[in-house]
Design a protein around this motif. Structure first.
Motif, PDB file in Angstrom:
ATOM      1  N   GLY A 104       0.788  -1.223   0.000  1.00  0.00           N
ATOM      2  CA  GLY A 104       0.000   0.000   0.000  1.00  0.00           C
ATOM      3  C   GLY A 104       0.817   1.268   0.000  1.00  0.00           C
ATOM      4  O   GLY A 104       0.277   2.375   0.052  1.00  0.00           O
ATOM      5  N   ASP A 148      -0.865   4.278  -1.788  1.00  0.00           N
ATOM      6  CA  ASP A 148      -2.007   3.825  -2.567  1.00  0.00           C
ATOM      7  C   ASP A 148      -3.247   4.567  -2.056  1.00  0.00           C
ATOM      8  O   ASP A 148      -3.525   4.545  -0.856  1.00  0.00           O
ATOM      9  CB  ASP A 148      -2.157   2.310  -2.344  1.00  0.00           C
ATOM     10  CG  ASP A 148      -3.291   1.686  -3.129  1.00  0.00           C
ATOM     11  OD1 ASP A 148      -4.157   2.420  -3.627  1.00  0.00           O
ATOM     12  OD2 ASP A 148      -3.313   0.441  -3.215  1.00  0.00           O
ATOM     13  N   ALA A 150      -6.101   3.692  -2.024  1.00  0.00           N
ATOM     14  CA  ALA A 150      -7.077   2.750  -1.485  1.00  0.00           C
ATOM     15  C   ALA A 150      -6.856   2.422  -0.015  1.00  0.00           C
ATOM     16  O   ALA A 150      -7.693   1.763   0.602  1.00  0.00           O
ATOM     17  CB  ALA A 150      -7.058   1.454  -2.294  1.00  0.00           C
ATOM     18  N   ILE A 151      -5.739   2.866   0.577  1.00  0.00           N
ATOM     19  CA  ILE A 151      -5.477   2.516   1.973  1.00  0.00           C
ATOM     20  C   ILE A 151      -6.462   3.215   2.909  1.00  0.00           C
ATOM     21  O   ILE A 151      -7.009   4.274   2.590  1.00  0.00           O
ATOM     22  CB  ILE A 151      -4.030   2.850   2.392  1.00  0.00           C
ATOM     23  CG1 ILE A 151      -3.770   4.361   2.310  1.00  0.00           C
ATOM     24  CG2 ILE A 151      -3.036   2.050   1.565  1.00  0.00           C
ATOM     25  CD1 ILE A 151      -2.399   4.786   2.798  1.00  0.00           C
ATOM     26  N   ARG A 152      -6.683   2.592   4.071  1.00  0.00           N
ATOM     27  CA  ARG A 152      -7.462   3.212   5.145  1.00  0.00           C
ATOM     28  C   ARG A 152      -6.477   3.758   6.164  1.00  0.00           C
ATOM     29  O   ARG A 152      -5.788   2.993   6.855  1.00  0.00           O
ATOM     30  CB  ARG A 152      -8.399   2.201   5.793  1.00  0.00           C
ATOM     31  CG  ARG A 152      -9.230   2.791   6.939  1.00  0.00           C
ATOM     32  CD  ARG A 152     -10.205   1.769   7.504  1.00  0.00           C
ATOM     33  NE  ARG A 152     -10.968   2.339   8.624  1.00  0.00           N
ATOM     34  CZ  ARG A 152     -11.895   1.667   9.304  1.00  0.00           C
ATOM     35  NH1 ARG A 152     -12.169   0.404   8.979  1.00  0.00           N
ATOM     36  NH2 ARG A 152     -12.540   2.249  10.298  1.00  0.00           N
ATOM     37  N   TRP A 168      -1.613   2.365   8.329  1.00  0.00           N
ATOM     38  CA  TRP A 168      -2.798   2.118   7.500  1.00  0.00           C
ATOM     39  C   TRP A 168      -3.113   0.638   7.413  1.00  0.00           C
ATOM     40  O   TRP A 168      -2.298  -0.214   7.766  1.00  0.00           O
ATOM     41  CB  TRP A 168      -2.616   2.700   6.097  1.00  0.00           C
ATOM     42  CG  TRP A 168      -1.534   2.083   5.240  1.00  0.00           C
ATOM     43  CD1 TRP A 168      -1.518   0.838   4.665  1.00  0.00           C
ATOM     44  CD2 TRP A 168      -0.318   2.709   4.818  1.00  0.00           C
ATOM     45  NE1 TRP A 168      -0.379   0.661   3.905  1.00  0.00           N
ATOM     46  CE2 TRP A 168       0.373   1.800   3.986  1.00  0.00           C
ATOM     47  CE3 TRP A 168       0.248   3.969   5.058  1.00  0.00           C
ATOM     48  CZ2 TRP A 168       1.606   2.106   3.397  1.00  0.00           C
ATOM     49  CZ3 TRP A 168       1.477   4.266   4.475  1.00  0.00           C
ATOM     50  CH2 TRP A 168       2.137   3.333   3.661  1.00  0.00           C
ATOM     51  N   LYS A 170      -5.184  -2.131   4.493  1.00  0.00           N
ATOM     52  CA  LYS A 170      -5.777  -2.334   3.172  1.00  0.00           C
ATOM     53  C   LYS A 170      -6.020  -3.828   3.020  1.00  0.00           C
ATOM     54  O   LYS A 170      -5.668  -4.615   3.911  1.00  0.00           O
ATOM     55  CB  LYS A 170      -4.894  -1.783   2.049  1.00  0.00           C
ATOM     56  CG  LYS A 170      -3.569  -2.500   1.857  1.00  0.00           C
ATOM     57  CD  LYS A 170      -2.902  -2.101   0.521  1.00  0.00           C
ATOM     58  CE  LYS A 170      -3.662  -2.653  -0.688  1.00  0.00           C
ATOM     59  NZ  LYS A 170      -2.983  -2.416  -1.965  1.00  0.00           N
TER      60      LYS A 170
END
Length: 207
Positions: A104, A148, A150-152, A168, A170
């Protein structure tokens, strides 16, 4: 009992063996059976990898062969979790973009080198990984990373006007991924908020 594989090596400046032992201790306290390895050949046998619930790479830079990398990627994609910190997971195998996609993010720079004073801000305090962790101050390397989208993001730091993720999660296929950019050497990993974050992050990621 859940099983974890910790593979350590690469650049010695990050004290991979010492960090691996710290993380292994935390996992054992969570009732994991932990196998420590100092060779990337531990990734070659996909059938053996599939027996693990969690993989923890502690390997900065270096090179990985396709015979080692592909089984690792496929195992995580199939549901085994992966978790790690600092360069041991976020600056491994710089030529392998698929590995970076799984993680990520990828290290770019640490302006000011070691000894930078900065704050870590917890952005999702209710997430299981961040339970019991408040904002904290650290004096260490401050990682500036490619990330990325898309990571949280669970925690951040600041470079001037730029907010940069520190921790993070993912997914990679069916596998859960946790990463924390802290951990330049074992003393930073051993800081109570960092160690708690790593412990809870590894448990969260495990299949």
């Amino acid at each position: 009992m859940k099983r974890a594989l910790i593979v350590h090596g690469g650049w010695e400046g990050h004290q991979p063996a010492e960090v691996a032992e710290l993380l292994a201790r935390e996992l054992r306290e969570e009732q994991f059976q932990v196998h420590l390895s100092d060779t990337l050949d531990s990734f070659r046998d996909k059938e053996k990898l599939a027996d693990y619930h969690l993989i923890v790479p502690v390997w900065t830079m270096g090179k990985i062969s396709k015979e080692q990398l592909v089984p690792l990627l496929e195992t995580v994609e199939s549901g085994t979790g992966i978790a790690g910190c600092h360069g041991g997971m976020g600056d491994s195998f710089r030529n392998e973009t698929q590995y970076q996609f799984m993680v990520g993010g990828q290290w770019v720079a640490h302006p000011g080198g070691d000894g930078v004073h900065y704050d870590v801000v917890i952005t999702e305090p209710e997430h299981p990984i961040m339970q019991g962790i408040d904002d904290f101050h650290v004096c260490s390397e401050q990682y500036y990373m490619h990330i990325d989208p898309a990571i949280r993001v669970l925690a951040t730091t600041r470079f001037g006007e730029v907010e940069m993720p520190v921790a993070w999660t993912k997914t990679y296929g069916a596998g859960k991924v946790f990463y924390c950019s802290l951990g330049h050497q074992a003393d930073i990993v051993a800081m109570p908020p960092v160690l708690r974050m790593m412990r809870q992050g590894m448990v969260w990621a495990a299949r």
